[in-house]
Design an enzyme around this catalytic site. Structure first.
Site, short mmCIF file in Angstrom:
data_model
loop_
_atom_site.label_atom_id
_atom_site.label_comp_id
_atom_site.label_asym_id
_atom_site.label_seq_id
_atom_site.Cartn_x
_atom_site.Cartn_y
_atom_site.Cartn_z
N ASP A 6 0.87 -1.17 0.00
CA ASP A 6 0.00 0.00 0.00
C ASP A 6 0.91 1.23 0.00
O ASP A 6 2.12 1.12 0.21
CB ASP A 6 -0.90 -0.04 1.23
CG ASP A 6 -1.74 1.20 1.38
OD1 ASP A 6 -2.44 1.57 0.42
OD2 ASP A 6 -1.68 1.83 2.47
N ASP A 8 -0.21 5.25 0.90
CA ASP A 8 -0.50 6.23 1.95
C ASP A 8 -0.69 5.54 3.30
O ASP A 8 -1.49 4.61 3.43
CB ASP A 8 -1.78 7.01 1.62
CG ASP A 8 -1.63 7.82 0.35
OD1 ASP A 8 -1.40 9.03 0.46
OD2 ASP A 8 -1.74 7.24 -0.75
N ASP A 160 -1.41 -0.80 6.04
CA ASP A 160 -1.56 -0.16 7.34
C ASP A 160 -2.99 -0.10 7.84
O ASP A 160 -3.24 0.53 8.88
CB ASP A 160 -1.04 1.28 7.26
CG ASP A 160 -1.95 2.17 6.42
OD1 ASP A 160 -2.54 3.12 6.98
OD2 ASP A 160 -2.09 1.91 5.22
#
Length: 210
Positions: A6, A8, A160
Site C-alpha cells: 500500500d 498512503d 496499514d
C-alpha cells in the site's frame, strides 16, 4: 517473491498534504478546516470516499461531490511539499531488492498522483508494477487490484489499514501490518500474519514467507 505495498499510511505519510488540500477546498466553501485526526480517519477507500466523508463532516451537499472531487484531484497531482517517507522505508526497499524480491504498489490513491509522488521521492524505479485506485473498474478491498499487482506470482501484502487486511484476506495472501499508519480500528482487531512498527524489521519478516 513479490512484495506488494500500500502507499498512503504505509510507505508515505501523506495526511498533512491531504489535509492541506482538503482545507483549501473547505475554505472556498466557508467551512471549518479538518483536523489531522479527522483527515487520517477519512483516508483509506480512495479519493471519492475521502471527499464524501469530508462533505458529511462539514454538511456539504451530495451535489457538490463531483466539483469537490475534481478540485481535490487537480491539486493532488502536484502536491508533495508535506509528504514524507516513513523512517526506514528507503533502506528497507533497497534491502528487499538486494535479496531478489520484486516490489509492487497497490493503492487506492489515483494513479496520476501515485506515479507523481513516487517520482518526486525517487522511488518509481523501485517498483515493477504500480496499481492505483482508478487503474481498474474496482478498488480495494476488492482483491482484483492486488491480484493485478501480483501478476500471478507468490506474494505478501504490506499495508496499514483494515482495508488492506481485508484485501489481502480476499486475495488469499499473507498480510504484514504496519502499525504506525492510518488504521481506523484497534490493532488487535486486525488479522495479520505479522505486525511491525519499524521498517528496519520488514526484510526479516518477509524472509519468513519467501
Amino acid at each position: 517473491m513479490r512484495i506488494v505495498f500500500d502507499l498512503d499510511g504505509t510507505l508515505i505519510d501523506s495526511a498533512p498534504e491531504i489535509r492541506g488540500i482538503a482545507n483549501a477546498l473547505l475554505a472556498e466553501e466557508a467551512r471549518a478546516p479538518l483536523t489531522l485526526e479527522e483527515t487520517k480517519g477519512f483516508i483509506g477507500n480512495g479519493a471519492p470516499a475521502f471527499i464524501a466523508r469530508m462533505r458529511a463532516a462539514r454538511d456539504l451537499p451530495q451535489a457538490a461531490q463531483d466539483r469537490l472531487l475534481h478540485g481535490f484531484e487537480a491539486r493532488y497531482e502536484t502536491a508533495f511539499g508535506l509528504t514524507t517517507l516513513y523512517p526506514g522505508v528507503r533502506a528497507a526497499l533497497e534491502a528487499l531488492r538486494r535479496e531478489g524480491h520484486v516490489l509492487a504498489i497497490c493503492t487506492n490513491k489515483p494513479i496520476g498522483p501515485t506515479l507523481a509522488v513516487l517520482a518526486h521521492l525517487g522511488l518509481e524505479p523501485s517498483f515493477d508494477t504500480v496499481i492505483g485506485g482508478d487503474s481498474l473498474p474496482v478498488r480495494k478491498p476488492d482483491p482484483a487490484p492486488l491480484w493485478a499487482a501480483m501478476k500471478g506470482e507468490p506474494a505478501v501484502y504490506v499495508g496499514d489499514s483494515e482495508v488492506d487486511a481485508e484485501t489481502a484476506a480476499r486475495a488469499g495472501v499473507p498480510f504484514l501490518f504496519f502499525t504506525e499508519g492510518y488504521c481506523h480500528l484497534p490493532r488487535e482487531e486486525i488479522t495479520a500474519a505479522a505486525m511491525f512498527s519499524d521498517f528496519e524489521d520488514l526484510p526479516q519478516l518477509v524472509s519468513a514467507f519467501a
